[in-house]
Design a protein around this motif. Structure first.
Motif, PDB file in Angstrom:
ATOM      1  N   LEU A 121      59.061  15.600  37.914  1.00  0.00           N
ATOM      2  CA  LEU A 121      60.325  15.302  37.217  1.00  0.00           C
ATOM      3  C   LEU A 121      61.746  15.869  37.715  1.00  0.00           C
ATOM      4  O   LEU A 121      62.780  15.734  37.199  1.00  0.00           O
ATOM      5  CB  LEU A 121      60.321  15.661  35.850  1.00  0.00           C
ATOM      6  N   LEU A 124      65.552  14.647  37.265  1.00  0.00           N
ATOM      7  CA  LEU A 124      65.702  13.716  36.106  1.00  0.00           C
ATOM      8  C   LEU A 124      66.612  14.618  35.182  1.00  0.00           C
ATOM      9  O   LEU A 124      66.060  15.477  34.630  1.00  0.00           O
ATOM     10  CB  LEU A 124      64.586  13.193  35.546  1.00  0.00           C
ATOM     11  N   GLU A 128      67.470  11.402  30.317  1.00  0.00           N
ATOM     12  CA  GLU A 128      66.889  10.350  31.429  1.00  0.00           C
ATOM     13  C   GLU A 128      65.470  10.449  30.886  1.00  0.00           C
ATOM     14  O   GLU A 128      64.707   9.401  30.810  1.00  0.00           O
ATOM     15  CB  GLU A 128      67.030  10.241  32.791  1.00  0.00           C
ATOM     16  N   ILE A 129      64.897  11.496  30.680  1.00  0.00           N
ATOM     17  CA  ILE A 129      63.447  11.744  30.422  1.00  0.00           C
ATOM     18  C   ILE A 129      63.068  11.315  28.908  1.00  0.00           C
ATOM     19  O   ILE A 129      62.205  10.821  28.500  1.00  0.00           O
ATOM     20  CB  ILE A 129      63.103  13.180  30.647  1.00  0.00           C
ATOM     21  N   PHE A 132      62.864   7.643  28.899  1.00  0.00           N
ATOM     22  CA  PHE A 132      61.651   7.119  29.656  1.00  0.00           C
ATOM     23  C   PHE A 132      60.678   7.187  28.998  1.00  0.00           C
ATOM     24  O   PHE A 132      59.677   6.560  28.345  1.00  0.00           O
ATOM     25  CB  PHE A 132      61.520   8.183  30.956  1.00  0.00           C
TER      26      PHE A 132
ATOM     27  N   MET B   1      65.415  19.670  32.592  1.00  0.00           N
ATOM     28  CA  MET B   1      63.866  19.449  32.506  1.00  0.00           C
ATOM     29  C   MET B   1      63.202  20.629  31.951  1.00  0.00           C
ATOM     30  O   MET B   1      63.319  21.513  32.347  1.00  0.00           O
ATOM     31  CB  MET B   1      63.410  19.160  33.998  1.00  0.00           C
ATOM     32  N   THR B 135      63.420   5.243  36.825  1.00  0.00           N
ATOM     33  CA  THR B 135      62.746   6.431  36.210  1.00  0.00           C
ATOM     34  C   THR B 135      61.281   6.799  37.134  1.00  0.00           C
ATOM     35  O   THR B 135      61.119   7.581  37.734  1.00  0.00           O
ATOM     36  CB  THR B 135      62.793   6.875  35.141  1.00  0.00           C
ATOM     37  N   LYS B 138      61.726   7.086  40.777  1.00  0.00           N
ATOM     38  CA  LYS B 138      62.083   8.694  41.179  1.00  0.00           C
ATOM     39  C   LYS B 138      60.871   9.493  40.988  1.00  0.00           C
ATOM     40  O   LYS B 138      60.676  10.291  41.911  1.00  0.00           O
ATOM     41  CB  LYS B 138      63.008   9.094  40.112  1.00  0.00           C
ATOM     42  N   ILE B 139      60.112   9.447  40.111  1.00  0.00           N
ATOM     43  CA  ILE B 139      58.782   9.993  39.757  1.00  0.00           C
ATOM     44  C   ILE B 139      58.021   9.988  40.847  1.00  0.00           C
ATOM     45  O   ILE B 139      57.386  10.713  41.519  1.00  0.00           O
ATOM     46  CB  ILE B 139      58.198   9.706  38.433  1.00  0.00           C
ATOM     47  N   ASN B 142      59.230  11.729  43.699  1.00  0.00           N
ATOM     48  CA  ASN B 142      59.063  12.894  43.738  1.00  0.00           C
ATOM     49  C   ASN B 142      57.494  13.642  43.882  1.00  0.00           C
ATOM     50  O   ASN B 142      57.326  14.637  44.460  1.00  0.00           O
ATOM     51  CB  ASN B 142      59.422  13.530  42.257  1.00  0.00           C
TER      52      ASN B 142
END
Lengths: 150, 150
Positions: A121, A124, A128-129, A132, B1, B135, B138-139, B142
């Motif tokens: 993550l 992020l 955004e999380i 999501f 996060m 998203t 992005k994950i 990552n």
DNA sequence: TTTGTATAGTTGATATATCAACTATATTGG
DNA sequence: CCAATATAGTTGATATATCAACTATACAAA
């Protein structure tokens, strides 16, 4: 909502993401534990947090079949990380307890879990999380097969 | 996060979502094809769209191991949906072709694919899907384990 | 050409997913 | 208490995931 061939859809990307994440998890896990799968580690973690759970309840919690849990627990027991005794109140159930060795491994797992999440993550924003997560929940609700038709 | 125990994280929800989606797909698939798995159907669909792909390329496209593709293709061949001939240019490869029966099944699959996607993504605005997809990307980025360390 | 290396695919081993059939035990209704 | 039913867990069968070892073929360099 646009329909496309499978390899172009967002759900396809979802599949890709979960596979990439599992690979990362196994990679990080290998660094701290020998011969332990992600699913075995997850089961151990769940049992540490909720020691009184039955196998059926564990299965529901980790979205697995009870048959899979039976086999995972068998392996964890073989590896000496778990012991199974007959449940004192219900002889159909088992009382599962984590051995000293299991606890020792669990101590190392905490960091790995955090690392997995932080890595996956990274970059992020919380918002955004949150978004999501909300979308995921909608998808899950959409996908539930009506029990009457299943 | 924020970091949490596995069962509380968004990545856990990701796992849940993909399982729910797979179940939906298999459910809808069962309605139009007898004894065909989602992975077998996906392989067939990919082969229809990209007939010249090698097994290795199929594997990459659907995020599977080439060993899995070998076995899936073996089953599709056994079911009479696919034929394998030695590739004229490269004797290590196979030329895969879809049989009449395979094409017949594929004709039914188009609707099922659309249904799966429409069901899973019902009520989601295009913008929400776009965000979600971003998203996910992005994950995925990552999670890629550096090849040097793998 | 020959040697070395890379690639395509297969196979084996083990773990998990899924479904169904099965055993043992609990529980409930009468 | 007993019969019917429900629940906990196991087991078998088959499919897929993953990794490693292996074969066959292609290709590149000397």
């Amino acid at each position: 909502m646009t329909v496309d061939t499978p390899t172009q859809t967002v759900l396809y990307t979802l599949e890709q993401a979960i596979k990439a994440y599992r690979k990362l998890c196994q990679h990080n896990l290998d660094a701290v534990a020998d011969d332990l799968t992600v699913d075995q580690a997850l089961t151990l973690i769940v049992l540490e947090k909720y020691p009184a759970l039955s196998q059926q309840q564990i299965a529901e919690l980790v979205f697995k079949d009870k048959a899979s849990i039976t086999r995972i627990i068998e392996l964890l027991t073989q590896k000496g990380l778990l012991t199974r005794d007959i449940h004192p109140q219900d002889r159909r159930k088992f009382a599962l307890s984590i051995t000293t060795q299991g606890k020792h491994i669990l101590a190392h797992l905490a960091d790995t879990i955090a690392l997995n999440q932080q890595t996956a993550l990274a970059g992020l924003a919380d918002e955004e999380i949150r978004q999501f997560h909300q979308t995921l929940q909608k998808i899950i609700a959409n996908c539930l097969v009506p029990p009457a038709c299943a």
